[in-house]
Scaffold this motif. Sequence first.
Motif, PDB file in Angstrom:
ATOM      1  N   SER A   1       0.780  -1.664  -0.130  1.00  0.00           N
ATOM      2  CA  SER A   1       0.039   0.128  -0.481  1.00  0.00           C
ATOM      3  C   SER A   1       1.086   1.527  -0.207  1.00  0.00           C
ATOM      4  O   SER A   1       0.268   2.212  -0.593  1.00  0.00           O
ATOM      5  N   GLU A   2       2.466   0.799   0.797  1.00  0.00           N
ATOM      6  CA  GLU A   2       3.197   2.646   0.490  1.00  0.00           C
ATOM      7  C   GLU A   2       3.414   2.766  -0.521  1.00  0.00           C
ATOM      8  O   GLU A   2       3.427   4.051  -1.261  1.00  0.00           O
ATOM      9  N   ILE A   3       3.757   1.529  -1.483  1.00  0.00           N
ATOM     10  CA  ILE A   3       4.046   1.575  -2.755  1.00  0.00           C
ATOM     11  C   ILE A   3       3.526   2.340  -3.723  1.00  0.00           C
ATOM     12  O   ILE A   3       3.231   3.233  -5.355  1.00  0.00           O
ATOM     13  N   MET A   4       2.018   1.537  -3.610  1.00  0.00           N
ATOM     14  CA  MET A   4       0.669   1.790  -5.071  1.00  0.00           C
ATOM     15  C   MET A   4       0.319   2.919  -4.208  1.00  0.00           C
ATOM     16  O   MET A   4       0.206   4.534  -5.044  1.00  0.00           O
TER      17      MET A   4
ATOM     18  N   ALA B   1       9.379  14.690  -3.141  1.00  0.00           N
ATOM     19  CA  ALA B   1      10.307  13.918  -1.954  1.00  0.00           C
ATOM     20  C   ALA B   1       9.298  13.149  -1.446  1.00  0.00           C
ATOM     21  O   ALA B   1       9.360  11.670  -0.526  1.00  0.00           O
ATOM     22  N   LYS B   2       7.566  13.428  -1.327  1.00  0.00           N
ATOM     23  CA  LYS B   2       7.175  12.780  -0.641  1.00  0.00           C
ATOM     24  C   LYS B   2       7.231  11.338  -1.475  1.00  0.00           C
ATOM     25  O   LYS B   2       6.653   9.949  -0.436  1.00  0.00           O
ATOM     26  N   VAL B   3       7.259  11.304  -2.284  1.00  0.00           N
ATOM     27  CA  VAL B   3       7.262  10.254  -3.239  1.00  0.00           C
ATOM     28  C   VAL B   3       8.156   9.159  -3.088  1.00  0.00           C
ATOM     29  O   VAL B   3       7.967   8.494  -2.828  1.00  0.00           O
ATOM     30  N   GLN B   4       9.342   9.377  -2.857  1.00  0.00           N
ATOM     31  CA  GLN B   4      10.486   8.907  -2.337  1.00  0.00           C
ATOM     32  C   GLN B   4      10.045   8.164  -1.108  1.00  0.00           C
ATOM     33  O   GLN B   4      10.512   7.651  -1.727  1.00  0.00           O
ATOM     34  N   ASP B   5       9.992   8.983   0.040  1.00  0.00           N
ATOM     35  CA  ASP B   5       9.496   8.540   1.222  1.00  0.00           C
ATOM     36  C   ASP B   5       8.817   7.760   1.250  1.00  0.00           C
ATOM     37  O   ASP B   5       9.011   6.473   1.133  1.00  0.00           O
ATOM     38  N   GLU B   6       7.353   7.744   0.227  1.00  0.00           N
ATOM     39  CA  GLU B   6       6.114   6.417   0.292  1.00  0.00           C
ATOM     40  C   GLU B   6       7.646   4.546  -0.598  1.00  0.00           C
ATOM     41  O   GLU B   6       7.206   3.769  -0.032  1.00  0.00           O
ATOM     42  N   MET B   7       7.466   5.284  -1.185  1.00  0.00           N
ATOM     43  CA  MET B   7       8.555   4.215  -1.664  1.00  0.00           C
ATOM     44  C   MET B   7       9.968   3.282  -1.089  1.00  0.00           C
ATOM     45  O   MET B   7       9.873   1.854  -0.820  1.00  0.00           O
ATOM     46  N   GLY B   8       9.924   4.144  -0.144  1.00  0.00           N
ATOM     47  CA  GLY B   8      11.325   3.941   0.892  1.00  0.00           C
ATOM     48  C   GLY B   8      10.148   3.122   1.952  1.00  0.00           C
ATOM     49  O   GLY B   8      10.669   1.960   2.299  1.00  0.00           O
ATOM     50  N   HIS B   9       9.561   3.610   2.263  1.00  0.00           N
ATOM     51  CA  HIS B   9       8.174   2.751   3.481  1.00  0.00           C
ATOM     52  C   HIS B   9       8.001   1.630   2.977  1.00  0.00           C
ATOM     53  O   HIS B   9       8.385   0.772   3.571  1.00  0.00           O
TER      54      HIS B   9
END
Length: 331
Positions: free
Chosen positions: A62-65, A88-96
């Motif tokens: 769900s973090e990735i999607m 930056a937010k998109v990058q963080d979510e993919m990292g999560h």
Amino acid sequence: MTVYNFVEHGGKTEAAYAPEDQEKYEAFMERIEAGEKIEADDWMPEEYRQTLIKLISMHGISEIMGALPEKEWVPKAPTLNRKLGIMAKVQDEMGHGQLLLRVAEDLMAPYGKQRESLIMDLLNGDLKFHNVFHMPTKTWADAGMVGWLVDGAAIISQTNMLDASYGPYQRALQRICAEEVFHAQHGEAIIMALAEGTDEQRQMLQDSLNRWWPALLMFFGPGKIETTGSSKQEVTTKYKIRKSSNEELRQAFLDKYLPRVFSLGLTIPDETVHYDEGKGQWMYKEPDWHEFKEIIKNKGPRSKERLRLREIAYEENRWVRQALASEPVLT
């Protein structure tokens, strides 16, 4: 591996362990009750392991999607600063997502499964992702709504598990929640700018809230247990993975955000919404839980498009995985 059957006990379905594992199970539960953290290489009941795999893999995916609805607005953000913020937010979510799938991978090790299997489960429909990330982001206000209210709901859900009994998940959540606070502030900044803007911007904001409200109510899942036997809520509470029920989390969300929504002069698309002093809780019209089930079966407004985008990314980056593998697979 633990061997058990299910039996009826006190009106609930519980695991009945083989004699050789009963002593281990009792010792395990004593650790849970004492507040100890369980680590990946510790003995654990199969029910506990399976519950964690389902929960953490769904959270990670769900973090990735969840990065995809906002990713759509990276090239369309109204200013350079907004563009940098949402990137930056998109990058963080993919990292999560990567962090959580690594946690899930350790739990799957006894079955010989790796992270790649979770992506395949997502693409073939066996692994679900959160209902809100099947929704369209039609306007810039939607990008703000995701950051403000969707991430706000996520923070409430995730902080409920900050003391989770499984150590690797609990430690991952500490890092994720700290970053999610910045994401919520990013979304709130967008919302405040629109709320203080032109009549057209305020209307765009109200329209966005109207579209997102049903999905936000569904965010925490059904409040009532609709199945016989043990529910996911009961199992995760029993093992001290989470503390509060779905409805308690939804009420915490309404307590925090409805006053803020009203203070901006926005309205909720539900005339029944009010605070019942006698019951000490917010009253609202129940969302369509049948629709919720259909959405998470990948039948939502943007389900197919987002899954296809993930599939394309998976295929186009196959060469990277092969290059990093000890024995590259040639196709």
